[in-house]
Design a protein around this motif. Structure first.
Motif, short mmCIF file in Angstrom:
data_model
loop_
_atom_site.label_atom_id
_atom_site.label_comp_id
_atom_site.label_asym_id
_atom_site.label_seq_id
_atom_site.Cartn_x
_atom_site.Cartn_y
_atom_site.Cartn_z
N TRP A 20 0.83 -1.22 0.00
CA TRP A 20 0.00 0.00 0.00
C TRP A 20 0.85 1.26 0.00
O TRP A 20 0.46 2.27 -0.59
CB TRP A 20 -1.00 -0.01 1.16
CG TRP A 20 -0.39 -0.20 2.52
CD1 TRP A 20 -0.20 -1.38 3.18
CD2 TRP A 20 0.14 0.83 3.36
NE1 TRP A 20 0.42 -1.15 4.39
CE2 TRP A 20 0.63 0.20 4.53
CE3 TRP A 20 0.25 2.21 3.25
CZ2 TRP A 20 1.22 0.91 5.57
CZ3 TRP A 20 0.83 2.92 4.29
CH2 TRP A 20 1.30 2.26 5.44
N SER A 126 -2.31 -5.21 13.75
CA SER A 126 -3.06 -6.41 13.40
C SER A 126 -3.00 -7.39 14.56
O SER A 126 -1.99 -7.48 15.25
CB SER A 126 -2.44 -7.03 12.14
OG SER A 126 -2.87 -8.34 11.96
N ILE A 157 0.18 -6.30 7.77
CA ILE A 157 -0.44 -5.13 7.12
C ILE A 157 0.45 -4.67 5.95
O ILE A 157 0.84 -3.52 5.84
CB ILE A 157 -0.74 -3.98 8.12
CG1 ILE A 157 -1.39 -4.53 9.41
CG2 ILE A 157 -1.64 -2.94 7.48
CD1 ILE A 157 -1.64 -3.48 10.48
N SER A 161 -1.26 -8.90 2.84
CA SER A 161 -2.53 -8.72 3.55
C SER A 161 -3.68 -8.45 2.58
O SER A 161 -4.84 -8.42 3.00
CB SER A 161 -2.42 -7.56 4.55
OG SER A 161 -1.38 -7.82 5.48
N LEU A 163 -4.52 -5.66 0.87
CA LEU A 163 -5.19 -4.39 1.13
C LEU A 163 -5.38 -3.53 -0.11
O LEU A 163 -6.14 -2.57 -0.07
CB LEU A 163 -4.39 -3.60 2.17
CG LEU A 163 -4.26 -4.25 3.54
CD1 LEU A 163 -3.26 -3.49 4.39
CD2 LEU A 163 -5.61 -4.32 4.23
N TRP A 166 -5.62 0.37 0.14
CA TRP A 166 -5.93 0.54 1.55
C TRP A 166 -6.61 1.87 1.85
O TRP A 166 -6.06 2.76 2.50
CB TRP A 166 -4.68 0.36 2.40
CG TRP A 166 -4.98 0.11 3.85
CD1 TRP A 166 -6.05 -0.52 4.39
CD2 TRP A 166 -4.16 0.49 4.96
NE1 TRP A 166 -5.98 -0.56 5.75
CE2 TRP A 166 -4.81 0.06 6.14
CE3 TRP A 166 -2.95 1.15 5.09
CZ2 TRP A 166 -4.29 0.26 7.41
CZ3 TRP A 166 -2.43 1.34 6.35
CH2 TRP A 166 -3.10 0.91 7.50
N GLU A 168 -8.93 2.63 3.98
CA GLU A 168 -9.10 2.92 5.41
C GLU A 168 -7.86 3.62 5.96
O GLU A 168 -7.95 4.61 6.69
CB GLU A 168 -9.37 1.64 6.19
CG GLU A 168 -9.62 1.86 7.67
CD GLU A 168 -9.95 0.58 8.41
OE1 GLU A 168 -10.74 0.67 9.36
OE2 GLU A 168 -9.42 -0.50 8.05
N GLY A 169 -6.68 3.13 5.59
CA GLY A 169 -5.44 3.76 6.02
C GLY A 169 -5.33 5.18 5.47
O GLY A 169 -4.86 6.09 6.17
#
Length: 182
Positions: A20, A126, A157, A161, A163, A166, A168-169
């Motif tokens: 990410w 995590s 993470i 993972s 993502l 990502w 949300e991050g």
């Protein structure tokens, strides 16, 4: 364009193209802090590279660290006279480099700086990170004076993972970018 400069702090071995952090660099123009040696990280050298990156921008900085990058951010904050330039830090999956196996794998990074950070911080962890016990990540967040978020069982993470970009991050990063200095 944001009024902040996002500095990406990858961990040991850098972040691969599917990570990410690498995706954010491509999608949003975030700047990766390059290190001289990603395989044999030297604490002092990595701190100097971060210091130079912070000094190279005329905008407020937001740090986005992963794994060893989180430990770097804490170590740098302990010694730098330029922490006032940092608006906040998103610290994702901090590696426990005080653990025997990791301390031997990546020497010179223990002890981890545990002082309260002089800027806003958000630790994301995590529940099944192979490089840090969940309770340990929570303790680091408390020591650093950081907000703490549990993302569930997402491993380290990272790219494995699953993502993608990502989002949300990225939302958490945007919250840090919107903070104003007093």
């Amino acid at each position: 364009m944001s009024d902040t400069q996002v500095l990406l702090l990858p961990g040991w071995q850098n972040s691969d193209p599917e990570h990410w952090q690498s995706r954010w660099e491509t999608l949003y123009g975030d700047k990766r802090v390059e290190q001289h040696d990603w395989m044999r990280p030297l604490r002092g050298d990595w701190q100097v590279q971060l210091e130079e990156a912070v000094l190279a921008t005329d905008r407020p900085v937001v740090l986005v660290a992963h794994s060893l990058g989180c430990v770097l951010a804490a170590a740098w904050a302990l010694h730098s006279r330029h922490t006032h330039k940092v608006r906040g830090a998103l610290l994702v999956a901090p590696a426990d480099l005080e653990r025997d196996d990791l301390r031997q794998l990546i020497p010179g990074w223990s002890p981890i700086g545990r002082q309260r950070l002089p800027f806003a911080a958000h630790v994301v962890a995590s529940s099944n990170d192979p490089y840090s016990d969940f309770a340990r990540s929570r303790h680091l967040a408390a020591d650093w004076g950081a907000r703490f978020s549990d993302v569930g069982p997402l491993g380290h993470i990272n790219a494995e993972s699953g993502l993608g970009n990502w989002p949300e991050g990225r939302r958490w990063l945007q919250e840090l970018q919107q903070l104003k200095k007093d």
